[in-house]
Scaffold this motif. Sequence first.
Motif, PDB file in Angstrom:
ATOM      1  N   ILE A  48      11.018 -10.963 -28.224  1.00 28.82           N
ATOM      2  CA  ILE A  48       9.683 -10.732 -28.785  1.00 28.82           C
ATOM      3  C   ILE A  48       9.213 -11.952 -29.569  1.00 28.82           C
ATOM      4  N   GLU A  49      10.087 -12.514 -30.403  1.00 28.74           N
ATOM      5  CA  GLU A  49       9.731 -13.709 -31.172  1.00 28.74           C
ATOM      6  C   GLU A  49       9.358 -14.859 -30.242  1.00 28.74           C
ATOM      7  N   ARG A  51       8.159 -14.666 -27.198  1.00 25.13           N
ATOM      8  CA  ARG A  51       6.876 -14.360 -26.564  1.00 25.13           C
ATOM      9  C   ARG A  51       5.711 -14.574 -27.514  1.00 25.13           C
ATOM     10  N   ARG A  52       5.920 -14.284 -28.766  1.00 24.41           N
ATOM     11  CA  ARG A  52       4.857 -14.443 -29.767  1.00 24.41           C
ATOM     12  C   ARG A  52       4.732 -15.888 -30.226  1.00 24.41           C
ATOM     13  N   VAL A  54       6.549 -17.190 -32.496  1.00 19.70           N
ATOM     14  CA  VAL A  54       6.695 -17.127 -33.945  1.00 19.70           C
ATOM     15  C   VAL A  54       7.510 -18.296 -34.482  1.00 19.70           C
TER      16      VAL A  54
END
Length: 80
Positions: A48-49, A51-52, A54
């Motif tokens: 998720i990180e 993909r974002r 971040v």
Amino acid sequence: MQANTEKPTKVKFATQADPEVLETLRGIAASEGRQIQAIIDEALREYIENRRGVKPRKHVLQAFGNSLAKYDDLYKELSK
């Protein structure tokens, strides 16, 4: 009567995995003395990180740090 508004700490879900991937994952969990669910949770968070966008992935930062430590003098000379 008051309804419980607290979120559960974990939510169960079902999925499927390639047998080789699952076997490798089990091996990693065993070698690290961790539960497979902890490994999956960590992997999902990193995905998720990523993909974002971040922050850079941990292994990338570690490789960068190792490179700086090893080649610091060279980098200083090249920057002149």
